[in-house]
Scaffold this motif. Structure first.
Motif, short mmCIF file in Angstrom:
data_model
loop_
_atom_site.label_atom_id
_atom_site.label_comp_id
_atom_site.label_asym_id
_atom_site.label_seq_id
_atom_site.Cartn_x
_atom_site.Cartn_y
_atom_site.Cartn_z
N ALA A 1 -46.51 10.23 18.09
CA ALA A 1 -47.45 9.72 17.08
C ALA A 1 -48.87 10.18 17.40
O ALA A 1 -49.63 10.52 16.49
CB ALA A 1 -47.38 8.20 17.02
N ARG A 2 -49.24 10.21 18.67
CA ARG A 2 -50.58 10.68 19.04
C ARG A 2 -50.76 12.15 18.70
O ARG A 2 -51.81 12.56 18.20
CB ARG A 2 -50.84 10.44 20.52
N ARG B 1 -49.13 13.86 16.37
CA ARG B 1 -49.20 13.98 14.90
C ARG B 1 -50.56 13.51 14.38
O ARG B 1 -51.12 14.09 13.45
CB ARG B 1 -48.07 13.20 14.25
N THR B 2 -51.12 12.46 14.98
CA THR B 2 -52.44 11.98 14.57
C THR B 2 -53.50 13.03 14.85
O THR B 2 -54.36 13.29 14.01
CB THR B 2 -52.78 10.66 15.31
N ALA B 3 -53.44 13.65 16.02
CA ALA B 3 -54.41 14.71 16.35
C ALA B 3 -54.30 15.86 15.38
O ALA B 3 -55.31 16.38 14.89
CB ALA B 3 -54.21 15.19 17.79
N GLN B 4 -53.09 16.27 15.05
CA GLN B 4 -52.90 17.38 14.11
C GLN B 4 -53.45 17.02 12.73
O GLN B 4 -54.09 17.84 12.07
CB GLN B 4 -51.41 17.75 14.02
N SER B 5 -53.25 15.79 12.30
CA SER B 5 -53.76 15.34 11.01
C SER B 5 -55.29 15.31 11.00
O SER B 5 -55.93 15.75 10.04
CB SER B 5 -53.19 13.96 10.69
N GLN B 6 -55.88 14.80 12.07
CA GLN B 6 -57.34 14.76 12.16
C GLN B 6 -57.93 16.16 12.19
O GLN B 6 -58.96 16.42 11.55
CB GLN B 6 -57.78 13.97 13.39
N THR C 1 -58.01 17.52 8.73
CA THR C 1 -59.12 16.94 7.98
C THR C 1 -60.43 17.63 8.35
O THR C 1 -61.24 17.95 7.47
CB THR C 1 -59.21 15.43 8.26
N ASP D 1 -60.35 12.40 19.48
CA ASP D 1 -58.90 12.62 19.40
C ASP D 1 -58.18 11.33 19.82
O ASP D 1 -58.81 10.39 20.30
CB ASP D 1 -58.49 13.85 20.22
N PRO D 2 -56.86 11.25 19.62
CA PRO D 2 -56.14 10.01 19.92
C PRO D 2 -56.22 9.57 21.39
O PRO D 2 -55.87 8.44 21.70
CB PRO D 2 -54.70 10.34 19.53
N SER E 1 -58.10 20.12 20.60
CA SER E 1 -58.03 18.90 21.42
C SER E 1 -57.39 19.32 22.74
O SER E 1 -56.43 20.09 22.75
CB SER E 1 -57.17 17.84 20.74
#
Length: 145
Positions: free
Chosen positions: A46-47, A49-54, A57, A104-105, A125
């Motif tokens: 999940a971390r 995927r969150t970094a990739q999404s951020q 953006t 980043d996460p 990141s």
């Protein structure tokens, strides 16, 4: 005529035996050893995927910045150019992000590279350890464009 009283049942002791408690503890330990690592792997995924999404953006905001100003921010201007107009830049129509630039996460700032190492520009990141290189959750994530 005498009434007979019902025979009293022997009194049962309430509670669990030591053996029953040990079996329950063993079952809980087995479940934890199977489920625990899977749960932590999901948190790690999940971390990432969150970094990739951020980073996506940030990439979208940087592309809008480039469309307005004609160039990406240089290394000195950094990602802050998405929030505050750099001096000497014409056409800036920002801010290009609705909120502050996220960390980043793992709590580290994203890195802006202009020029990039393997593409024109990059957002990166350094993963969980905050150091270049690494593997697994500590691996670097790079969004080049």
């Amino acid at each position: 005529m005498k009434h007979k009283l019902p025979r009293q049942m022997p009194r049962l002791q309430a509670g669990f035996s030591l053996l029953e408690l040990l079996v329950v503890i063993l079952i809980i330990a087995l479940l934890t050893s199977v489920i625990g690592p899977r749960l932590f792997q999901q948190v790690s995924n999940a971390r990432v995927r969150t970094a990739q999404s951020q980073m996506k953006t940030l990439q979208d905001a940087l592309v809008r910045y480039r469309l307005d100003t004609g160039a990406y921010p240089d290394a000195d201007q950094g990602l802050q150019a998405l929030q505050v107009a750099p001096t000497g830049v014409s056409g800036w129509m920002g801010p290009y992000l609705q909120e502050a630039i996220p960390a980043d996460p793992w709590g580290h700032p994203y890195i802006w590279r202009n020029p990039g190492q393997s593409s024109e520009v990059e957002v990166a990141s350094l993963g969980s350890d905050g150091k270049p290189g690494g593997s697994g959750e500590a691996a670097d994530l790079v969004q080049g464009f």
